[in-house]
Design a protein around this motif. Sequence first.
Motif, PDB file in Angstrom:
ATOM      1  N   GLY A  23       0.865  -1.365  -0.073  1.00  0.00           N
ATOM      2  CA  GLY A  23       0.064   0.038   0.053  1.00  0.00           C
ATOM      3  C   GLY A  23       0.734   1.380  -0.033  1.00  0.00           C
ATOM      4  N   VAL A  24       1.938   1.226   0.870  1.00  0.00           N
ATOM      5  CA  VAL A  24       2.791   2.477   0.801  1.00  0.00           C
ATOM      6  C   VAL A  24       3.493   2.626  -0.541  1.00  0.00           C
ATOM      7  CG1 VAL A  24       5.029   3.393   1.790  1.00  0.00           C
ATOM      8  CG2 VAL A  24       3.075   2.460   3.295  1.00  0.00           C
ATOM      9  N   LEU A  25       3.853   1.377  -1.122  1.00  0.00           N
ATOM     10  CA  LEU A  25       4.383   1.692  -2.349  1.00  0.00           C
ATOM     11  C   LEU A  25       3.507   1.983  -3.638  1.00  0.00           C
ATOM     12  CD1 LEU A  25       6.897  -1.505  -2.600  1.00  0.00           C
ATOM     13  CD2 LEU A  25       7.520   0.830  -2.225  1.00  0.00           C
ATOM     14  N   ALA A  26       2.470   1.649  -3.402  1.00  0.00           N
ATOM     15  CA  ALA A  26       1.480   1.911  -4.479  1.00  0.00           C
ATOM     16  C   ALA A  26       1.026   3.468  -4.399  1.00  0.00           C
ATOM     17  CB  ALA A  26       0.103   1.151  -4.268  1.00  0.00           C
ATOM     18  N   ARG A  27       1.044   3.906  -2.977  1.00  0.00           N
ATOM     19  CA  ARG A  27       0.691   5.557  -2.706  1.00  0.00           C
ATOM     20  C   ARG A  27       2.183   6.301  -3.294  1.00  0.00           C
ATOM     21  NH1 ARG A  27      -2.666   8.813  -3.310  1.00  0.00           N
ATOM     22  NH2 ARG A  27      -2.453  10.580  -1.717  1.00  0.00           N
ATOM     23  N   LEU A  28       3.165   5.770  -3.089  1.00  0.00           N
ATOM     24  CA  LEU A  28       4.401   6.532  -3.713  1.00  0.00           C
ATOM     25  C   LEU A  28       4.265   6.513  -5.106  1.00  0.00           C
ATOM     26  CD1 LEU A  28       7.311   5.121  -1.023  1.00  0.00           C
ATOM     27  CD2 LEU A  28       6.172   7.739  -1.100  1.00  0.00           C
ATOM     28  N   LEU A  29       3.772   5.608  -5.604  1.00  0.00           N
ATOM     29  CA  LEU A  29       3.808   5.558  -7.399  1.00  0.00           C
ATOM     30  C   LEU A  29       2.601   6.427  -7.848  1.00  0.00           C
ATOM     31  CD1 LEU A  29       4.650   1.773  -7.928  1.00  0.00           C
ATOM     32  CD2 LEU A  29       6.094   4.068  -8.303  1.00  0.00           C
ATOM     33  N   GLY A  30       1.804   6.707  -6.795  1.00  0.00           N
ATOM     34  CA  GLY A  30       0.788   7.840  -7.439  1.00  0.00           C
ATOM     35  C   GLY A  30      -0.621   7.207  -7.447  1.00  0.00           C
ATOM     36  N   VAL A  31      -0.729   6.219  -6.768  1.00  0.00           N
ATOM     37  CA  VAL A  31      -2.105   5.502  -7.001  1.00  0.00           C
ATOM     38  C   VAL A  31      -2.913   6.147  -5.871  1.00  0.00           C
ATOM     39  CG1 VAL A  31      -3.471   3.090  -6.668  1.00  0.00           C
ATOM     40  CG2 VAL A  31      -1.198   3.304  -7.451  1.00  0.00           C
ATOM     41  N   ARG A  32      -4.116   6.761  -6.095  1.00  0.00           N
ATOM     42  CA  ARG A  32      -4.911   7.374  -5.485  1.00  0.00           C
ATOM     43  C   ARG A  32      -5.774   6.692  -4.324  1.00  0.00           C
ATOM     44  NH1 ARG A  32      -6.327  12.594  -7.964  1.00  0.00           N
ATOM     45  NH2 ARG A  32      -5.137  12.898 -10.004  1.00  0.00           N
ATOM     46  N   ARG A  33      -6.167   5.404  -4.620  1.00  0.00           N
ATOM     47  CA  ARG A  33      -7.024   4.536  -3.728  1.00  0.00           C
ATOM     48  C   ARG A  33      -6.260   3.393  -3.274  1.00  0.00           C
ATOM     49  NH1 ARG A  33     -12.454   2.908  -6.106  1.00  0.00           N
ATOM     50  NH2 ARG A  33     -12.939   2.414  -3.863  1.00  0.00           N
ATOM     51  N   THR A  34      -5.652   3.872  -2.073  1.00  0.00           N
ATOM     52  CA  THR A  34      -4.595   2.624  -1.531  1.00  0.00           C
ATOM     53  C   THR A  34      -5.243   2.205  -0.234  1.00  0.00           C
ATOM     54  OG1 THR A  34      -3.378   4.290  -0.561  1.00  0.00           O
ATOM     55  CG2 THR A  34      -2.753   3.337  -2.597  1.00  0.00           C
ATOM     56  N   TRP A  35      -6.362   2.533   0.161  1.00  0.00           N
ATOM     57  CA  TRP A  35      -7.202   2.264   1.656  1.00  0.00           C
ATOM     58  C   TRP A  35      -7.373   0.849   1.430  1.00  0.00           C
ATOM     59  CZ3 TRP A  35     -12.184   0.361   1.463  1.00  0.00           C
ATOM     60  CH2 TRP A  35     -12.541   0.519   0.382  1.00  0.00           C
ATOM     61  N   PRO A  36      -7.786   0.074   0.315  1.00  0.00           N
ATOM     62  CA  PRO A  36      -7.826  -1.559   0.485  1.00  0.00           C
ATOM     63  C   PRO A  36      -6.943  -2.221   0.959  1.00  0.00           C
ATOM     64  CG  PRO A  36      -9.039  -0.444  -1.432  1.00  0.00           C
ATOM     65  CD  PRO A  36      -8.154   0.398  -0.792  1.00  0.00           C
ATOM     66  N   PHE A  37      -5.612  -1.845   0.643  1.00  0.00           N
ATOM     67  CA  PHE A  37      -4.511  -2.518   0.984  1.00  0.00           C
ATOM     68  C   PHE A  37      -4.313  -2.304   2.590  1.00  0.00           C
ATOM     69  CE2 PHE A  37      -3.517  -1.294  -3.554  1.00  0.00           C
ATOM     70  CZ  PHE A  37      -3.348  -2.687  -3.815  1.00  0.00           C
ATOM     71  N   PHE A  38      -4.550  -1.149   2.956  1.00  0.00           N
ATOM     72  CA  PHE A  38      -4.316  -1.033   4.442  1.00  0.00           C
ATOM     73  C   PHE A  38      -5.473  -1.563   5.321  1.00  0.00           C
ATOM     74  CE2 PHE A  38      -2.197   2.759   2.587  1.00  0.00           C
ATOM     75  CZ  PHE A  38      -1.030   2.363   2.989  1.00  0.00           C
ATOM     76  N   LEU A  39      -6.557  -1.558   4.812  1.00  0.00           N
ATOM     77  CA  LEU A  39      -7.657  -2.325   5.422  1.00  0.00           C
ATOM     78  C   LEU A  39      -7.387  -3.907   5.249  1.00  0.00           C
ATOM     79  CD1 LEU A  39     -10.649  -1.968   6.625  1.00  0.00           C
ATOM     80  CD2 LEU A  39     -11.491  -2.395   4.369  1.00  0.00           C
ATOM     81  N   LEU A  40      -6.959  -4.435   4.316  1.00  0.00           N
ATOM     82  CA  LEU A  40      -6.529  -5.763   4.393  1.00  0.00           C
ATOM     83  C   LEU A  40      -5.604  -5.856   5.254  1.00  0.00           C
ATOM     84  CD1 LEU A  40      -6.608  -8.522   3.014  1.00  0.00           C
ATOM     85  CD2 LEU A  40      -4.948  -7.683   1.249  1.00  0.00           C
ATOM     86  N   ALA A  41      -4.482  -5.103   5.445  1.00  0.00           N
ATOM     87  CA  ALA A  41      -3.429  -5.255   6.491  1.00  0.00           C
ATOM     88  C   ALA A  41      -3.867  -5.068   7.704  1.00  0.00           C
ATOM     89  CB  ALA A  41      -2.374  -4.064   6.214  1.00  0.00           C
ATOM     90  N   PHE A  42      -4.845  -4.380   8.043  1.00  0.00           N
ATOM     91  CA  PHE A  42      -5.481  -4.370   9.244  1.00  0.00           C
ATOM     92  C   PHE A  42      -6.403  -5.565   9.642  1.00  0.00           C
ATOM     93  CE2 PHE A  42      -9.161  -3.054  11.983  1.00  0.00           C
ATOM     94  CZ  PHE A  42      -8.639  -2.767  13.112  1.00  0.00           C
ATOM     95  N   PHE A  43      -6.924  -6.236   8.900  1.00  0.00           N
ATOM     96  CA  PHE A  43      -7.867  -7.267   9.153  1.00  0.00           C
ATOM     97  C   PHE A  43      -6.774  -8.580   9.200  1.00  0.00           C
ATOM     98  CE2 PHE A  43     -11.468  -5.192   7.095  1.00  0.00           C
ATOM     99  CZ  PHE A  43     -12.143  -5.313   8.315  1.00  0.00           C
TER     100      PHE A  43
END
Length: 54
Positions: A23-43
């Motif tokens: 999720g962090v790498l996707a955000r650094l590459l400019g992807v706008r919607r990275t919250w699903p990765f962080f939600l998956l990480a949380f679960f």
Amino acid sequence: MRAFLEHLSALFFALAFGAAVFGVLARLLGVRRTWPFFLLAFFLFLLGFFGGVK
């Protein structure tokens, strides 16, 4: 199989860490919607923390 079940929480923690890093790498590459990765990480973290097979 017994060793797999004994270390199942470690697998969930590793997957959660991987999802967060992805999720962090996707955000650094400019992807706008990275919250699903962080939600998956949380679960996955919750599964590893509370779902340990004893």
